[in-house]
Design a protein around this motif. Structure first.
Motif, PDB file in Angstrom:
ATOM      1  N   ALA A 288      30.679  79.950  43.745  1.00  0.00           N
ATOM      2  CA  ALA A 288      30.958  80.097  45.178  1.00  0.00           C
ATOM      3  C   ALA A 288      30.014  81.080  45.851  1.00  0.00           C
ATOM      4  N   GLY A 289      29.823  82.239  45.235  1.00  0.00           N
ATOM      5  CA  GLY A 289      28.964  83.243  45.842  1.00  0.00           C
ATOM      6  C   GLY A 289      27.519  82.783  45.976  1.00  0.00           C
ATOM      7  N   ARG A 290      27.012  82.101  44.947  1.00  0.00           N
ATOM      8  CA  ARG A 290      25.632  81.627  45.000  1.00  0.00           C
ATOM      9  C   ARG A 290      25.442  80.593  46.101  1.00  0.00           C
ATOM     10  N   LEU A 291      26.386  79.691  46.221  1.00  0.00           N
ATOM     11  CA  LEU A 291      26.285  78.685  47.273  1.00  0.00           C
ATOM     12  C   LEU A 291      26.336  79.327  48.652  1.00  0.00           C
ATOM     13  N   ALA A 292      27.230  80.320  48.816  1.00  0.00           N
ATOM     14  CA  ALA A 292      27.359  80.977  50.117  1.00  0.00           C
ATOM     15  C   ALA A 292      26.083  81.717  50.491  1.00  0.00           C
ATOM     16  N   ARG A 293      25.435  82.339  49.514  1.00  0.00           N
ATOM     17  CA  ARG A 293      24.191  83.053  49.806  1.00  0.00           C
ATOM     18  C   ARG A 293      23.061  82.082  50.125  1.00  0.00           C
ATOM     19  N   ARG A 294      23.027  80.950  49.438  1.00  0.00           N
ATOM     20  CA  ARG A 294      21.927  80.012  49.638  1.00  0.00           C
ATOM     21  C   ARG A 294      22.100  79.195  50.924  1.00  0.00           C
ATOM     22  N   LEU A 295      23.311  78.726  51.183  1.00  0.00           N
ATOM     23  CA  LEU A 295      23.542  77.852  52.328  1.00  0.00           C
ATOM     24  C   LEU A 295      24.055  78.588  53.554  1.00  0.00           C
ATOM     25  N   GLY A 296      24.666  79.758  53.366  1.00  0.00           N
ATOM     26  CA  GLY A 296      25.429  80.404  54.420  1.00  0.00           C
ATOM     27  C   GLY A 296      26.903  80.116  54.217  1.00  0.00           C
ATOM     28  N   THR A 297      27.768  81.040  54.595  1.00  0.00           N
ATOM     29  CA  THR A 297      29.185  80.889  54.284  1.00  0.00           C
ATOM     30  C   THR A 297      29.823  79.699  54.994  1.00  0.00           C
ATOM     31  N   ALA A 298      29.482  79.475  56.262  1.00  0.00           N
ATOM     32  CA  ALA A 298      30.074  78.348  56.994  1.00  0.00           C
ATOM     33  C   ALA A 298      29.578  77.015  56.431  1.00  0.00           C
ATOM     34  N   ARG A 299      28.280  76.910  56.198  1.00  0.00           N
ATOM     35  CA  ARG A 299      27.738  75.664  55.659  1.00  0.00           C
ATOM     36  C   ARG A 299      28.250  75.406  54.246  1.00  0.00           C
ATOM     37  N   ALA A 300      28.351  76.462  53.436  1.00  0.00           N
ATOM     38  CA  ALA A 300      28.830  76.293  52.070  1.00  0.00           C
ATOM     39  C   ALA A 300      30.277  75.817  52.058  1.00  0.00           C
ATOM     40  N   LEU A 301      31.108  76.372  52.949  1.00  0.00           N
ATOM     41  CA  LEU A 301      32.504  75.959  53.016  1.00  0.00           C
ATOM     42  C   LEU A 301      32.617  74.469  53.334  1.00  0.00           C
ATOM     43  N   LEU A 302      31.858  74.017  54.328  1.00  0.00           N
ATOM     44  CA  LEU A 302      31.894  72.596  54.697  1.00  0.00           C
ATOM     45  C   LEU A 302      31.290  71.717  53.601  1.00  0.00           C
ATOM     46  N   ALA A 303      30.171  72.154  53.022  1.00  0.00           N
ATOM     47  CA  ALA A 303      29.506  71.341  52.004  1.00  0.00           C
ATOM     48  C   ALA A 303      30.381  71.188  50.768  1.00  0.00           C
ATOM     49  N   VAL A 304      30.976  72.287  50.308  1.00  0.00           N
ATOM     50  CA  VAL A 304      31.820  72.216  49.109  1.00  0.00           C
ATOM     51  C   VAL A 304      33.037  71.340  49.360  1.00  0.00           C
ATOM     52  N   GLN A 305      33.672  71.516  50.511  1.00  0.00           N
ATOM     53  CA  GLN A 305      34.863  70.737  50.810  1.00  0.00           C
ATOM     54  C   GLN A 305      34.574  69.237  50.807  1.00  0.00           C
ATOM     55  N   PHE A 306      33.545  68.831  51.519  1.00  0.00           N
ATOM     56  CA  PHE A 306      33.300  67.398  51.668  1.00  0.00           C
ATOM     57  C   PHE A 306      32.536  66.793  50.485  1.00  0.00           C
ATOM     58  N   ALA A 307      31.915  67.625  49.654  1.00  0.00           N
ATOM     59  CA  ALA A 307      31.255  67.100  48.458  1.00  0.00           C
ATOM     60  C   ALA A 307      32.214  66.999  47.279  1.00  0.00           C
ATOM     61  N   ALA A 308      33.119  67.975  47.144  1.00  0.00           N
ATOM     62  CA  ALA A 308      33.974  68.023  45.953  1.00  0.00           C
ATOM     63  C   ALA A 308      35.301  67.307  46.141  1.00  0.00           C
ATOM     64  N   ALA A 309      35.913  67.413  47.325  1.00  0.00           N
ATOM     65  CA  ALA A 309      37.261  66.877  47.518  1.00  0.00           C
ATOM     66  C   ALA A 309      37.369  65.378  47.230  1.00  0.00           C
ATOM     67  N   PRO A 310      36.397  64.539  47.628  1.00  0.00           N
ATOM     68  CA  PRO A 310      36.545  63.097  47.346  1.00  0.00           C
ATOM     69  C   PRO A 310      36.595  62.742  45.865  1.00  0.00           C
ATOM     70  N   PHE A 311      36.101  63.625  45.000  1.00  0.00           N
ATOM     71  CA  PHE A 311      36.154  63.340  43.569  1.00  0.00           C
ATOM     72  C   PHE A 311      37.592  63.198  43.074  1.00  0.00           C
TER      73      PHE A 311
END
Length: 426
Positions: A288-311
């Motif tokens: 989580a921390g690495r993604l937030a630093r690389r993408l930004g906290t808002a973008r990481a939150l949206l990216a993780v939610q919509f990439a992982a939840a459909p699985f």
């Protein structure tokens, strides 16, 4: 958008100790040990009710709901009380109460006086202690680390929590087989003692917020509610968390029935299949921390939610033999996304909310988030009885990515990072 202070400035302004890493390590060890004990008890306490007290299925449902009931009864005032008190002192008292509760069950059993009412009371009291401890912990961590380090520390604590959830049920089964379910509860009591020792070993911490004038409790509770409902950022992530918990509670209510009755999984396989979600949660906490630093906290939150939840939808495709891989992959990625989102949201809340209101805001958000858990479990069980476990699994896993709509329609669109403390804007 408010700009966070540089790390050195944040550390100096908030008066952090020169050895914050040691303090956080102590907190991490104590919390993970306590979570492991709680995870073991989630297996042992129902076994006590079934094997030692011959509890009916209805009473087992009551016992399952008992630890969550205090959130609905005292969740809101707990936040106001924590804001008035030193959070570490609250945590120490909660540990003492919880340890005493789980010592009392074996003690009364050895005396031949254990009753189902005693077990239910233990679940209720430990649940009430958890309400205060969780609220105080969220207000305490920002005193140990600077704001820019909250994401990493929350990720470590979440990973430890998920690891405890993975190891706890298996360890509980071993303990029940070797020493018995009732004496095994002493392990949970010991875990709270370890947590207490770790908290006492934290010698220095940052100063708390200046004490505010005492006002009527109802008005302070209303302030917390007003902040959560009125602030667009906090409102969006709170609604998102409540919707996620609603879907996940429905999933967890039906997954065992689905695996055993629909898929035909045996008891020897069931445990490790269910643990796959916890293993995914460990991974989510670590990245989580690495993604937030690389993408930004808002973008990481949206990216993780919509990439992982459909699985999660893959879990409904599970079947005997190789088709079990659908359940493993689906739940592993789904739980990784849920935990990673939780790390980002909790870190945002701790950095964003005014320190003097953090207890009330935390308690209010957890009250709203946890309040959907019994509703989701009830809806999941009811739907499974009408349309079957597999169809219900698809419905609840489809609801999980839909929860991200609360983020999309909120103020997060187009932003790289979630905001810092609103006080920075004066």
């Amino acid at each position: 958008m408010p700009v966070s202070a540089p790390p050195t400035a944040a550390r100096s302004a908030r008066g952090h100790a020169p050895r914050p890493h040691r303090n956080v390590r102590l907190l991490l060890v104590g919390e993970t040990t306590s979570k492991l004990g709680t995870s073991v008890t989630s297996v042992l306490l129902p076994l006590v009710a079934v094997t030692a007290l011959d509890a009916s299925p209805f009473m087992m449902g009551v016992l399952t709901a008992a630890p969550w009931l205090p959130w609905l009864l005292i969740g809101l005032p707990a936040g106001a009380w924590v804001d008035r008190l030193a959070p570490r002192r609250v945590m120490l008292v909660c540990n003492g109460v919880s340890a005493a509760v789980f010592v009392s069950v074996p003690l009364t059993w050895w005396l031949g006086a254990l009753t189902l009412g005693h077990v239910l009371a233990a679940a209720l009291v430990s649940g009430a202690a958890s309400v205060f401890f969780s609220t105080a912990y969220s207000a305490y961590l920002p005193r140990l680390v600077p704001t820019d380090a909250l994401m990493g520390r929350n990720a470590q604590l979440q990973a430890g929590d998920q690891a405890a959830r993975v190891a706890g049920p298996g360890l509980g089964g071993v303990i029940a087989h070797t020493v018995g379910s009732v004496p095994g509860l002493l392990l949970d009591a010991a875990s709270f003692v370890v947590s207490t020792v770790c908290l006492l070993a934290i010698r220095t911490e940052g100063p708390g917020p200046a004490p505010a004038p005492r006002r009527p409790l109802g008005r302070e509770i209303a302030d917390g509610l007003r902040f959560v409902v009125g602030d667009p950022w906090v409102r969006a992530v709170t609604a998102f968390g409540a919707a996620v918990n609603l879907a996940m509670a429905g999933f967890q209510a039906v997954q065992i029935v689905f695996l055993v009755r629909t898929v035909g999984v045996g008891s020897d396989t069931l445990g490790w299949l269910v643990s796959c979600g916890g293993l995914g949660g460990v991974l989510g906490g670590l990245v989580a921390g690495r993604l937030a630093r690389r993408l930004g906290t808002a973008r990481a939150l949206l990216a993780v939610q919509f990439a992982a939840a459909p699985f999660g939808l893959l879990a409904g495709l599970a079947g005997p033999g190789p088709r079990l891989a659908f359940f493993v992959l689906g739940t592993g990625v789904m739980f990784a996304g849920v935990v990673a989102c939780n790390v980002i949201v909790v870190s945002f809340r701790q950095a964003y909310c005014p320190p003097g209101m953090l207890g009330r805001v935390t308690a209010t958000t957890l009250f709203l988030n946890f309040g959907t858990i019994p509703v989701g479990a009830l809806l999941g069980g009811s739907l499974a009885s009408l349309v079957g476990a597999r169809a219900t699994l698809w419905v609840v896993t489809a609801a999980l990515p839909a929860a991200g709509l609360f983020l999309v329609v909120g103020p997060l669109r187009g932003l790289r990072d979630l905001p810092g403390a609103p006080a920075a804007d004066g």
